[in-house]
Motif scaffolding. Structure first.
Motif, PDB file in Angstrom:
ATOM      1  N   GLU A  37      57.216  -1.077 -16.673  1.00 32.95           N
ATOM      2  CA  GLU A  37      56.516  -0.007 -16.852  1.00 32.95           C
ATOM      3  C   GLU A  37      57.469   1.218 -17.247  1.00 32.95           C
ATOM      4  N   SER A  93      50.914   3.981 -17.932  1.00 35.43           N
ATOM      5  CA  SER A  93      50.970   4.242 -16.514  1.00 35.43           C
ATOM      6  C   SER A  93      51.118   5.559 -16.218  1.00 35.43           C
ATOM      7  N   ALA A  94      51.942   6.433 -17.075  1.00 33.26           N
ATOM      8  CA  ALA A  94      51.997   7.789 -16.962  1.00 33.26           C
ATOM      9  C   ALA A  94      52.233   8.518 -18.182  1.00 33.26           C
ATOM     10  N   ILE A 131      57.899  11.380 -12.503  1.00 38.24           N
ATOM     11  CA  ILE A 131      56.806  10.448 -12.694  1.00 38.24           C
ATOM     12  C   ILE A 131      57.122   9.762 -11.310  1.00 38.24           C
ATOM     13  N   ARG A 132      56.184   9.856 -10.310  1.00 42.52           N
ATOM     14  CA  ARG A 132      55.914   9.284  -8.903  1.00 42.52           C
ATOM     15  C   ARG A 132      54.918   8.541  -8.698  1.00 42.52           C
ATOM     16  N   ASN A 133      55.060   7.413  -9.570  1.00 41.90           N
ATOM     17  CA  ASN A 133      54.211   6.246  -9.539  1.00 41.90           C
ATOM     18  C   ASN A 133      54.958   4.873  -9.199  1.00 41.90           C
ATOM     19  N   THR A 134      54.013   4.276  -8.099  1.00 44.15           N
ATOM     20  CA  THR A 134      54.697   3.151  -7.603  1.00 44.15           C
ATOM     21  C   THR A 134      55.070   2.085  -8.547  1.00 44.15           C
ATOM     22  N   THR A 135      54.111   1.993  -9.464  1.00 45.28           N
ATOM     23  CA  THR A 135      54.295   1.033 -10.595  1.00 45.28           C
ATOM     24  C   THR A 135      55.262   1.277 -11.668  1.00 45.28           C
ATOM     25  N   VAL A 136      55.885   2.519 -11.537  1.00 42.71           N
ATOM     26  CA  VAL A 136      56.801   3.044 -12.637  1.00 42.71           C
ATOM     27  C   VAL A 136      58.183   3.016 -11.975  1.00 42.71           C
TER      28      VAL A 136
END
Length: 271
Positions: A37, A93-94, A131-136
């Motif tokens: 991602e 995802s972002a 980007i503070r997204n656990t999937t990215v």
């Protein structure tokens, strides 16, 4: 967003066989794309797109030539560039806009392909917000691979712009003048795509796709050097550089093909 197609003859790799299965695998589903991602599509002011990859929560690595207008040669306002992390079938995802952008100081954009242009064809984009997204999860970088090493590329391209594709069975065919010559395929939109090594089973970025070419009738891609240039780009951002300037791209003043200054043995022919 390749703007030049080149034919290259490298004596050292002539006749290289590509017996491995190097087919592209489209990452259409959530399961297919899991872990990738942080590779995303860079939409460039409605004029085209490139591929980029997150190497920190707020830093995207791509090719320098993606930031130039192919007609005018002027640098594109990076505030018109949006990074779509993990873009797949209409969703990302972002979504992030670019705040600053730095191009390697020795990169020359002039529409021609040369050893200098390829090895310095790298840029670093700072996003407006991390980007503070656990999937990215951003990718780590690593040293250039050796000749014969297995590598892979994840990219978007013409006719496959709505989902990334992966080619993970390519090889490094040669390293010359700071460039990687790779058996990976590339097409419009693949510019800036991350090139991965898989040592210990962990994907790390070792180069960026700069151009496509042919060697002995085989379609190949050319990649940048990364270690030194990346350190230069990070230092430039740390010094506050990267604000947009409308100044035109510098003109070619280094390698002229056929002169003694060209150490790669390559002949670049514009198609």
């Amino acid at each position: 967003m390749f703007r030049t197609v080149v034919m290259i003859f490298f004596a050292c790799v002539a006749g290289v066989a590509t017996a491995e299965d190097t087919r592209l695998k489209r990452l259409d589903t959530g399961d297919d794309s899991r872990g990738w991602e942080a590779v995303g599509r860079l939409d460039i002011g409605g004029k085209g797109f490139c591929t980029g990859a997150l190497i920190a929560p707020d830093l995207v690595l791509t090719a320098a030539h993606c930031l130039y207008d192919s007609l005018s040669g002027a640098q594109i306002n990076h505030e018109e560039i949006e990074f779509l992390a993990g873009w797949r079938n209409g969703r990302a995802s972002a979504y992030r806009w670019v705040r600053r952008a730095v191009v390697h100081p020795e990169y020359v954009y002039n529409g021609k392909v040369s050893a200098d242009r390829v090895r310095n064809d790298v840029a670093l984009l700072e996003l407006h917000h991390p980007i503070r997204n656990t999937t990215v999860v951003p990718f780590a970088t690593d040293q250039r691979p050796k000749k014969g090493d297995r590598i892979g590329v994840v990219s978007y391209a013409r006719e496959r712009s709505e989902a990334p594709s992966m080619q993970e069975a390519c090889r490094v065919m040669a390293r010359q003048s700071g460039m990687l010559i790779m058996s990976c395929e590339a097409d419009f939109g693949s510019s800036g795509a991350p090139v991965f090594s898989f040592q210990d089973g962990v994907p790390r970025i070792v180069s960026v796709v700069s151009a496509k070419a042919e060697v002995a009738g085989h379609k190949v891609s050319l990649g940048t050097q990364l270690e030194g240039p990346l350190a230069v780009l990070k230092a430039a951002l740390a010094q506050g550089q990267g604000a947009f300037s409308a100044a035109p791209a510098p003109r070619e003043n280094r390698i002229t093909v056929g002169t003694r200054n060209s150490s790669s043995g390559a002949k670049f022919i514009k198609n």
